[in-house]
Enzyme design. Structure first.
Site, PDB file in Angstrom:
ATOM      1  N   LYS A  13      29.515  39.751  37.733  1.00  0.00           N
ATOM      2  CA  LYS A  13      30.365  38.548  37.765  1.00  0.00           C
ATOM      3  C   LYS A  13      31.521  38.692  38.759  1.00  0.00           C
ATOM      4  O   LYS A  13      31.824  37.770  39.495  1.00  0.00           O
ATOM      5  CB  LYS A  13      30.970  38.261  36.377  1.00  0.00           C
ATOM      6  N   ARG A 150      30.249  45.970  23.594  1.00  0.00           N
ATOM      7  CA  ARG A 150      30.564  44.753  24.344  1.00  0.00           C
ATOM      8  C   ARG A 150      29.317  43.878  24.515  1.00  0.00           C
ATOM      9  O   ARG A 150      29.392  42.657  24.467  1.00  0.00           O
ATOM     10  CB  ARG A 150      31.192  45.117  25.695  1.00  0.00           C
TER      11      ARG A 150
HETATM   12  P1  AMP Z   1      36.091  41.873  31.172  1.00  0.00           P
HETATM   13  O1  AMP Z   1      36.759  42.459  32.364  1.00  0.00           O
HETATM   14  O2  AMP Z   1      35.878  40.388  31.296  1.00  0.00           O
HETATM   15  O3  AMP Z   1      34.841  42.588  30.785  1.00  0.00           O
HETATM   16  O4  AMP Z   1      37.113  42.030  29.937  1.00  0.00           O
HETATM   17  C1  AMP Z   1      37.547  43.311  29.500  1.00  0.00           C
HETATM   18  C2  AMP Z   1      38.089  43.209  28.080  1.00  0.00           C
HETATM   19  O5  AMP Z   1      39.212  42.302  28.045  1.00  0.00           O
HETATM   20  C3  AMP Z   1      37.127  42.654  27.049  1.00  0.00           C
HETATM   21  O6  AMP Z   1      36.240  43.635  26.540  1.00  0.00           O
HETATM   22  C4  AMP Z   1      38.083  42.132  25.978  1.00  0.00           C
HETATM   23  O7  AMP Z   1      38.647  43.189  25.230  1.00  0.00           O
HETATM   24  C5  AMP Z   1      39.196  41.534  26.833  1.00  0.00           C
HETATM   25  N1  AMP Z   1      38.920  40.125  27.187  1.00  0.00           N
HETATM   26  C6  AMP Z   1      38.682  39.619  28.426  1.00  0.00           C
HETATM   27  N2  AMP Z   1      38.464  38.306  28.384  1.00  0.00           N
HETATM   28  C7  AMP Z   1      38.547  37.937  27.075  1.00  0.00           C
HETATM   29  C8  AMP Z   1      38.399  36.709  26.374  1.00  0.00           C
HETATM   30  N3  AMP Z   1      38.099  35.568  27.009  1.00  0.00           N
HETATM   31  N4  AMP Z   1      38.580  36.725  25.021  1.00  0.00           N
HETATM   32  C9  AMP Z   1      38.877  37.843  24.362  1.00  0.00           C
HETATM   33  N5  AMP Z   1      39.010  39.051  24.955  1.00  0.00           N
HETATM   34  C10 AMP Z   1      38.853  39.111  26.299  1.00  0.00           C
END
Ligand code: AMP
Length: 199
Positions: A13, A150
């Site tokens: 992404k 995740r």
């Molecule tokens: P990502 O970089 O999008 O994989 O996000 C890393 C971590 O940030 C996730 O595993 C969650 O702990 C938190 N996080 C990111 N976006 C969200 C969201 N929309 N809602 C809740 N937690 C989030």
């Protein structure tokens, strides 16, 4: 152009978001990146979410919704944005709808990157190795067991976004298993059809 990009962790992404941003001159809005900046800065928000992120759990909705609202209102987002990592649940998608409706804004499209889950672990392991080789710090949540957690969250909470956005006629599904350039080209093609159809 106002877009949502979603797909499982490790689906590419971030890379695709960077390319779309450059092409359409819009801003990237990644809740994961915004949260990591807050953690690195030792900001109060960062202290609140640090452990949650390290465990691979979701931070509270009000935290991410507030972050996104602030960024959508910033002048840089005037030309549009691509949301990456938000919404992650149908509830967040509904909150996003309300937030946009209150500003007389609408999403143009939602891109779902489809990836075979077994490949994801390999990709994450490669990302960890590459990051280490560059001498950079590895993300606390880049770890195989956290990744499984995740992915489980993704399957249960984020996959329902497909139906949510399909019903709204916004969903574009792209096969994320192809090369980065091929995925980019397919997204581009799907978006250009959408824009010419939707006006
Ligand atoms: P990502 O970089 O999008 O994989 O996000 C890393 C971590 O940030 C996730 O595993 C969650 O702990 C938190 N996080 C990111 N976006 C969200 C969201 N929309 N809602 C809740 N937690 C989030």
């Amino acid at each position: 152009m106002r877009l949502v990009l979603f797909g499982p962790p490790g689906a590419g992404k971030g890379t695709q978001s960077e390319r779309i941003v450059a092409r359409y001159n819009i801003v990237p809005l990644s809740t994961g990146d915004l949260l990591r900046v807050a953690v690195a800065a030792g900001a109060p928000l960062g202290l609140r979410v640090k452990d949650i992120i390290a465990r691979g759990e979701l931070v509270p909705d009000e935290v991410v919704v507030a972050l996104i609202a602030e960024r959508i209102d910033a002048p840089e987002a005037k030309n549009g944005f691509i949301l990456d990592g938000f919404p992650r649940t149908v509830k967040q998608a509904e909150e996003l709808d309300a937030l946009l409706a209150g500003r007389n804004l609408k999403l143009d499209a939602v891109v779902e990157l489809k990836v075979d889950e077994t490949i994801l672990i390999e990709r994450i392991e490669r990302r960890i190795e590459e990051t280490r080789a560059k001498g950079h710090a590895v993300r606390a949540d880049d770890d195989a067991s956290v990744l499984k957690q995740r992915i489980a969250h993704y399957r249960k909470q984020t996959v329902p976004l497909s139906d949510y956005y399909r019903r709204k006629g916004l969903l574009l599904v792209v096969d994320g298993m192809q090369s980065i350039d091929r995925v980019e080209a397919e997204i581009e093609q799907a978006l250009s059809e959408r824009v010419s159809v939707g006006g």
